[in-house]
Design a protein around this motif. Sequence first.
Motif, short mmCIF file in Angstrom:
data_model
loop_
_atom_site.label_atom_id
_atom_site.label_comp_id
_atom_site.label_asym_id
_atom_site.label_seq_id
_atom_site.Cartn_x
_atom_site.Cartn_y
_atom_site.Cartn_z
N VAL A 121 0.85 -1.19 0.00
CA VAL A 121 0.00 0.00 0.00
C VAL A 121 0.88 1.24 0.00
CG1 VAL A 121 -1.79 1.29 1.22
CG2 VAL A 121 -1.81 -1.21 1.27
N ARG A 132 -3.46 0.55 -3.39
CA ARG A 132 -2.92 -0.81 -3.33
C ARG A 132 -2.10 -1.03 -4.61
NH1 ARG A 132 -4.81 -3.80 0.73
NH2 ARG A 132 -6.72 -3.10 1.79
N GLN A 168 -7.31 -6.85 -2.21
CA GLN A 168 -5.89 -6.92 -1.89
C GLN A 168 -5.04 -6.80 -3.15
OE1 GLN A 168 -4.35 -6.97 1.03
NE2 GLN A 168 -2.34 -7.06 0.06
#
Length: 307
Positions: free
Chosen positions: A59, A68, A214
Amino acid sequence: MLTKDGKFHCDYDFFQKPRRYGGIALYQLGDWLCPSGKDIGVHRQICHEISSIVSGTGVFFFNEKTFRVKAGDIVISPEGSIHNIQSSRHAPLRYSYCGFTLDPQAGNGQYARLAQFFAGVENSLAVDVHSSVRQVFSLLLNEMIINDRNTEQLVKNELDQLLLLTHRCYEKGPALRREMQQSENFRQRMVYDVINYIDNNIYGIRKLTDISAQLGYSYSYVSQTFAAVMGSSLGSYYQQRRFEKAVELLGKSNTVTQVSEALGFDSVQSFSRFFRKNCGTPPSRYIRQAGQKGELEHRGDSAIWLE
């Protein structure tokens, strides 16, 4: 070179006396493999910085925005911005970086447009579709190592290329990202990243959207691409790996409750339903049968174990 934590870190630091290459003042140039879970620390940029993500995930924080990042991304942190980086625990970041300032008056004003661009960046994240920025970083770092009478001119040329190619990536960002996402190599790499993330984070995933978030893609794009490449759904693969992990944990003398909690089920009952659906028998019975089989094998009896 290796840092004291054993990670590759090539760093050329010119903060005390920046090196001049035409209209570019070079403050820092390097390549770093972050330790797992590393937090760089919040700081204010004293120069512009370009970061090219080589591998891993993490990040980047830019003022109040969060990005991200993954391999192939480029991040700009303008001079004066509040900046931080956090590396993933399971896929540590490796990235190259270049810190610099620009003199808009140098070279008959040829750096004026670039100076305006880097100072006014609003969307800090772009994609290096053709790996052109990555390649120039490699040339720059190699040239620093060679360091002969041609180095100064070559570094100037490569810095000019680095800034211009970075600008191009941001200028054509949306079109370039679409081009990248449509390429077969990219699709296969993304599916590999998904599989790798599931396999290494099976205990931490609570819903499928955790995976796409993610990795920095929309859930619909990840699920559709995964199904197209693998011939089965993302959900099926996740549940398969979850079941395999449950069998592994039950085989290590963990209780049904312990396994249920480790894999993030809402209750023992929901875990038992899940296990029975995949195995045909409740987890408690599976443990007893496995124990009986182990006893028979230990005694060397000729009896046959029936599931």
